[in-house]
Scaffold this motif. Structure first.
Motif: not given
Length: 875
Positions: A67-68, A71-72, A74-75, A226-231
């Motif tokens: 997930s990390s 997220e990286e 995606a940003r 989602t791009a902001g909730r992948t944890d």
């Protein structure tokens, strides 16, 4: 504007015909260069759009990341968008027939993933929750396991483990224990139940070496992918769309680390940043060949024009040099003339090129949909870079063609230019003609030949222009002919345009379905047939010498086996076929009937020099035994059981009554050995080892609509066995469309090249005649009649034409051979055909253009006053 520029403009105005023809040549050249570059850009843009619609706009997929990492990515500032999917796990595919793909791989798509990755549905719909699933069609086609919409799948979901490491879709399956590698094991972890709601085509992101067939469900709403909730998801895949796809390699080197990734090569190759450069190399190579032909014709046209211009201005340059003009100023004067011609011709040429290629694209756009991407249309794409490139290439062509004669003019001595003593240099005996020539050609022919000999430089330039025109025309035709030939060989005719086939369908079920399908609206003809695989044992001595040599059979008495097919057709079709061959129906029907077969071997050497088919057997008939199952060609090994072996007598013919059912490409052999038999004999040959395929064929007025209607009928009939429904007409329509597009572009290209060549010839000859106006006026002043004058000019036309054909035709033949060699080396299925037709057209055109140009130029001279022409010093 300095004095040299004014003098140059006055000279251009004085020689209006030459200037106009040169500008027309530049317009044609710029138009063709613009058309080639614009079409290349339009085609590339069409391919990019089509590939994006079919395969998705993502550029790189990272597999099995946490997930990390997702997220990286995606940003990242260089990322335009990211879509995430959950790697739910693997399940064993029970009953699978592909040993390298023994798993089902279940992935959960987020909403962004469904929007980013195109999914082509075959039937059903997309999953709407995590309890519904989409199954790819290649599970049945490649894996041998069939799922239908509405089926419930209970799967033991787990992971592939090698030691303590987890394996993913990027890691191929290995059934063997390889040294240095941990043994792969499947570890089930949980049970999940899914409902099949749709069948789709193979997902584009699934690698061919992937060990699992990709089944798609929705994201687990509890994980919130989602791009902001992948944890909350343990294993993810992320589809990344870059802002600048040209930097994809740099992005991967910077971001991938140890993560596995897959590039969207289907899109990136059209952007020129994929490891697959084949398409770009092909596109740029063809474009480069076209550019080379166009620039060659243009350079010679402009070069000859400026050479003639300098011949007109030789005395003028000498006078200017005598009053202090430097070599650089004289050279710049010629280059200024090139810039003026370019300024007049290039903008018009660009507009003509855009208009003409736009018209051609609108004419062929619909045909592109038949063999390209049907979801997008080929449209004109006007690129500023392409237009600027066309303008630069045209200008460079002009300046290059003008610089060579400009340099020669600037280096010429002053007195030599003023006196023009370098125009004609004759050595003793150089213009001598034989008495035979004088007797055959008369005074007029002798004068024409003497002029040809004494002014070799001018005559050589005319012959060179004409020869180049012949070479360009024949070469362009040869290039188009090779393309056309390759396309035509991919176009075949068939007895049907719709075909249904199944390897496991029951005979009664086949006939029930046949009765239903042939009622579809638009069916004109219909038939049924079956195809079985057998092996035939014959004496090697019965085979032709060519086939025995090909297979290496040295002993004529040995028994060898040959794989063959048996086609069973309707009894009435078979009887009509027998009667059309002039054979007795009683002899070839019934329980102990003789068999009819076609046995041909593919050969690369025939009397015509083209590949074709030759007989495999020496005689017209042969006796042998057949057994079910296709054994590879070779010496017979062992003796088959008596209940399976059948003794038959075969009569060979050259054709079959009906085309056979489609076969897998792996079953295609370098020879054709097929028996044709009536349906009444089918039961005698049915065997589990024969690999029987039964099918139905139809001929229709509207194949696409009928195929869709039949597909619904088959679903309503509930056919439970594997089957295939082919719209054969669509496949052939693709080939016909390719042939049409090639023909259009070939004819347009040949026409434009021909116009450049004609302009070149007209410019060279008309200006050459103008330069000789004093000489021709002198002949008329001493009493040469118009009849004798025309006769002399006709002899000159004949001499120019014969000399041109002497050099041009052999060179054109060599160029045609080189074009064929290049295309054959590249893998094109073409044969060399000597360009007799285009050579004949070019030979006629040479004499015709020379004659018309001579008549036009001489007609203008005859209208002039002889005294004025004698006084003219061409300044």
């Amino acid at each position: 504007m300095n004095i040299f520029h004014k003098v140059t403009l006055q000279s251009m105005k004085k020689s209006r015909t030459r200037t106009i023809v040169t500008v027309i040549g530049v317009i044609l050249s710029a138009a063709m260069i613009t058309a080639v570059t614009t079409f290349s850009v339009s085609l590339l843009n069409y391919m990019i759009k089509g590939a994006t619609v079919k395969y998705g706009g993502w550029h790189v997929e990272f597999l099995d990341v946490d997930s990390s990492f997702a997220e990286e990515r995606a940003r990242d500032d260089g990322v335009a968008g990211a879509a995430i999917s959950e790697n739910i796990g693997y399940a064993e595919l029970k009953g699978g027939k592909n040993p390298n793909k023994p798993y089902l791989f279940i992935t959960g798509f987020s909403k962004e993933a469904f929007d980013t990755v195109p999914i082509e549905l075959v039937s059903g719909r997309l999953p709407e929750n995590s309890g519904e699933i989409l199954v790819p069609a290649h599970v049945a086609a490649n894996g041998g396991v069939t799922y239908a919409v509405g089926d419930t799948l209970s799967l033991a979901i787990g992971s592939r483990m090698a030691g303590e490491g987890r394996l993913g879709q990027h890691d191929p399956f290995s059934a063997r224990n390889e040294p240095g590698k941990a043994t792969e094991n499947f570890v089930p972890q949980e049970e999940r139940t899914y409902t099949v709601v749709g069948i789709c085509e193979r997902p584009a992101f699934e690698e061919f070496t992937a060990p699992g067939y990709t089944l798609i469900t929705t994201e687990d709403t509890a994980a919130g992918l989602t791009a902001g909730r992948t944890d909350q998801a343990a294993s993810l895949s992320i589809f990344v769309t870059l802002k600048n796809p040209g930097k994809v390699q740099a992005y991967i080197e910077r971001s991938a680390g140890q993560s596995a990734y897959v590039l969207n090569d289907n899109v990136l190759r059209f952007l020129g940043v994929s490891s697959d450069h084949l398409f770009n190399m092909l596109l740029y190579s063809v474009g480069g060949i076209l550019m080379a032909l166009i620039m060659t014709g243009s350079i010679f046209l402009i070069y000859n024009s400026f050479t003639i211009s300098l011949n007109e201005r030789t005395r003028q340059f000498g006078i200017l040099a005598s009053v202090g003009a430097t070599a650089g100023q004289l050279r710049n004067s010629v280059l200024f003339e090139g810039l003026c011609i370019g300024a007049a011709g290039i903008p018009i040429g660009i507009l003509v090129g855009l208009g003409s290629i736009g018209l051609v694209i609108s004419f062929v756009a619909e045909k592109f949909k038949n063999f390209g991407y049907s979801a997008v249309s080929l449209s004109l794409t006007v690129s500023g870079t392409a237009i600027a490139g066309a303008a630069v290439i045209s200008l460079v062509t002009i300046l290059f063609a003008a610089y060579i004669p400009a340099r020669k003019a600037a280096a010429r001595p002053v007195m030599e230019s003023i006196r023009q003593t370098n125009e004609i240099k004759i050595e003793s005996g150089a213009v001598r003609t034989s008495k035979l020539t004088q007797r055959l050609c008369g005074l007029e022919g002798t004068l024409a030949l003497k002029n040809f000999k004494r002014n070799k430089k001018r005559c050589r330039s005319i012959v060179l222009s004409l020869s180049l025109s012949v070479i360009l025309f024949v070469s362009a035709n040869a290039f188009g002919s090779c393309l056309n030939q390759g396309a035509k060989r991919s176009v075949v005719n068939t007895d049907f345009d719709i075909c249904f086939s199944s390897p496991k369908i029951d005979e009664n079920e086949l006939f029930r379905l046949y009765g239903r399908l042939k009622t579809a609206d638009g069916i004109k003809e219909s038939s049924y047939q079956a195809l079985m695989s057998y092996s035939c044992a014959v004496r090697a001595g019965d085979l032709s010498d060519e086939y025995r040599k090909y297979m290496g059979y040295e002993n004529p008495d040995e028994t060898v086996t040959l794989p063959m097919d048996i086609q069973f057709i309707e009894d009435r079709e078979f009887r009509n076929f027998i009667e059309s061959l002039g054979l007795s129906p009683e002899e070839y029907t019934g329980q102990n009937a003789k068999m009819i077969a076609v046995a041909k071997q593919k050969s690369d050497e025939t009397k015509s020099g083209r590949s074709g088919l030759v007989n495999m057997f020496v005689g017209d008939s042969v006796s042998g035994s057949v057994t079910p199952g296709a054994e590879p060609p070779g010496e017979r090994k062992g003796n088959p059981s008596a209940d399976k072996e059948k003794q038959i007598s075969i009569t060979f013919v050259d054709t079959i009554p009906l085309d056979t059912l489609p076969k897998n490409s792996s079953d295609v052999k370098p020879f054709i050995f097929m028996i044709v038999a009536p349906w009444q004999l089918r039961e005698q040959f049915v065997s589990p080892d024969a690999g029987e395929i039964m099918g139905l064929t139809f001929l229709s007025d509207k194949p696409s609509q009928v195929t869709a209607e039949m597909s619904e009928m088959i679903q309503e009939a509930g056919i439970g066995t594997d089957y295939a429904l082919y719209n054969v007409n669509r496949m052939f329509e693709e080939n016909r469309s390719i042939l049409f597009v090639i023909n259009v572009f070939t004819y347009v290209f040949v026409m434009m090249i021909s116009l450049i060549a004609a302009a070149n010839v007209f410019n060279t000859i008309s200006t050459n005649i103008k330069l000789r106006r004093r000489e021709l006026a002198m002949l008329r002043s001493v009493g040469m009649s118009d009849h004798d004058f025309n006769k002399m000019m006709n002899f000159e036309c004949a001499f120019y034409g014969m000399r041109t054909l002497l050099f041009g035709l052999p060179a054109a033949g060599i160029c045609s051979w080189l074009i064929y060699c290049g295309m054959a080396y590249g893998g094109a299925d073409v044969s060399f055909v000597f360009p007799w037709a285009s050579m004949a057209v070019s030979a006629f055109s040479v004499f015709f253009i020379v004659f018309i140009t001579m008549v036009s130029a001489v007609g203008k001279l005859k209208k002039e006053n002889i005294i004025d022409a004698l006084r003219d010093d061409m300044t």
